[in-house]
Design a protein around this motif. Sequence first.
Motif, PDB file in Angstrom:
ATOM      1  N   UNK A 222       0.801  -1.221   0.000  1.00  0.00           N
ATOM      2  CA  UNK A 222       0.000   0.000   0.000  1.00  0.00           C
ATOM      3  C   UNK A 222       0.841   1.282   0.000  1.00  0.00           C
ATOM      4  N   UNK A 223       2.136   1.139  -0.283  1.00  0.00           N
ATOM      5  CA  UNK A 223       3.066   2.277  -0.340  1.00  0.00           C
ATOM      6  C   UNK A 223       2.983   3.156   0.910  1.00  0.00           C
ATOM      7  N   UNK A 224       3.018   2.510   2.068  1.00  0.00           N
ATOM      8  CA  UNK A 224       2.954   3.219   3.344  1.00  0.00           C
ATOM      9  C   UNK A 224       4.323   3.261   3.995  1.00  0.00           C
ATOM     10  N   UNK A 225       4.584   4.334   4.724  1.00  0.00           N
ATOM     11  CA  UNK A 225       5.794   4.438   5.538  1.00  0.00           C
ATOM     12  C   UNK A 225       5.402   4.113   6.974  1.00  0.00           C
ATOM     13  N   UNK A 226       6.281   3.402   7.676  1.00  0.00           N
ATOM     14  CA  UNK A 226       5.987   2.924   9.024  1.00  0.00           C
ATOM     15  C   UNK A 226       6.688   3.793  10.069  1.00  0.00           C
ATOM     16  N   UNK A 227       5.895   4.258  11.029  1.00  0.00           N
ATOM     17  CA  UNK A 227       6.425   4.946  12.209  1.00  0.00           C
ATOM     18  C   UNK A 227       6.427   3.909  13.333  1.00  0.00           C
ATOM     19  N   UNK A 228       7.616   3.517  13.744  1.00  0.00           N
ATOM     20  CA  UNK A 228       7.763   2.406  14.696  1.00  0.00           C
ATOM     21  C   UNK A 228       7.854   2.919  16.130  1.00  0.00           C
ATOM     22  N   UNK A 229       6.697   3.164  16.763  1.00  0.00           N
ATOM     23  CA  UNK A 229       6.664   3.559  18.171  1.00  0.00           C
ATOM     24  C   UNK A 229       6.714   2.340  19.093  1.00  0.00           C
ATOM     25  N   UNK A 230       6.353   1.191  18.568  1.00  0.00           N
ATOM     26  CA  UNK A 230       6.391  -0.061  19.313  1.00  0.00           C
ATOM     27  C   UNK A 230       7.858  -0.469  19.533  1.00  0.00           C
ATOM     28  N   UNK A 231       8.262  -0.725  20.785  1.00  0.00           N
ATOM     29  CA  UNK A 231       9.656  -1.103  21.045  1.00  0.00           C
ATOM     30  C   UNK A 231      10.116  -2.335  20.254  1.00  0.00           C
ATOM     31  N   UNK A 232       9.253  -3.337  20.110  1.00  0.00           N
ATOM     32  CA  UNK A 232       9.625  -4.544  19.362  1.00  0.00           C
ATOM     33  C   UNK A 232       9.892  -4.218  17.897  1.00  0.00           C
ATOM     34  N   UNK A 233       8.982  -3.500  17.256  1.00  0.00           N
ATOM     35  CA  UNK A 233       9.141  -3.173  15.837  1.00  0.00           C
ATOM     36  C   UNK A 233      10.362  -2.273  15.640  1.00  0.00           C
ATOM     37  N   UNK A 234      10.517  -1.291  16.507  1.00  0.00           N
ATOM     38  CA  UNK A 234      11.667  -0.394  16.409  1.00  0.00           C
ATOM     39  C   UNK A 234      12.977  -1.177  16.520  1.00  0.00           C
ATOM     40  N   UNK A 235      13.042  -2.105  17.453  1.00  0.00           N
ATOM     41  CA  UNK A 235      14.249  -2.918  17.633  1.00  0.00           C
ATOM     42  C   UNK A 235      14.536  -3.760  16.386  1.00  0.00           C
ATOM     43  N   UNK A 236      13.504  -4.351  15.806  1.00  0.00           N
ATOM     44  CA  UNK A 236      13.700  -5.162  14.593  1.00  0.00           C
ATOM     45  C   UNK A 236      14.165  -4.298  13.425  1.00  0.00           C
ATOM     46  N   UNK A 237      13.580  -3.117  13.280  1.00  0.00           N
ATOM     47  CA  UNK A 237      13.983  -2.208  12.202  1.00  0.00           C
ATOM     48  C   UNK A 237      15.441  -1.784  12.382  1.00  0.00           C
ATOM     49  N   UNK A 238      15.854  -1.514  13.629  1.00  0.00           N
ATOM     50  CA  UNK A 238      17.243  -1.118  13.888  1.00  0.00           C
ATOM     51  C   UNK A 238      18.208  -2.280  13.656  1.00  0.00           C
ATOM     52  N   UNK A 239      17.784  -3.482  14.010  1.00  0.00           N
ATOM     53  CA  UNK A 239      18.631  -4.669  13.854  1.00  0.00           C
ATOM     54  C   UNK A 239      18.820  -5.056  12.397  1.00  0.00           C
TER      55      UNK A 239
END
Length: 98
Positions: free
Chosen positions: A68-85
Amino acid sequence: MTEIKLELDAKQHGAFNLYEEDSKIGEMVISLKDEKLTVYHTGIEPPAEGKGYAKLLLEEMVKYSRENNLKVIALCPYVHAQFKRHPDTYANVWLKQE
């Protein structure tokens, strides 16, 4: 059988809900607005923890965002950690907050 359903209300708030044999065992709470998907929280019921269900929710959310051509704002600690990793894996969907 494991099934993930995106369930949203009229204001585009809701969750990717994870069901196992018609029982809800996890959720990834999100909202949609202005071509952005914000992830607030990922939770798995205690008896189902440690079985990779959070990763399934993450994969479904990322797939939906890409389709859907969306950008994700990762406020969730789990999602943010996965994105950083795994920055290379999620670079095309991650809207980094400065």
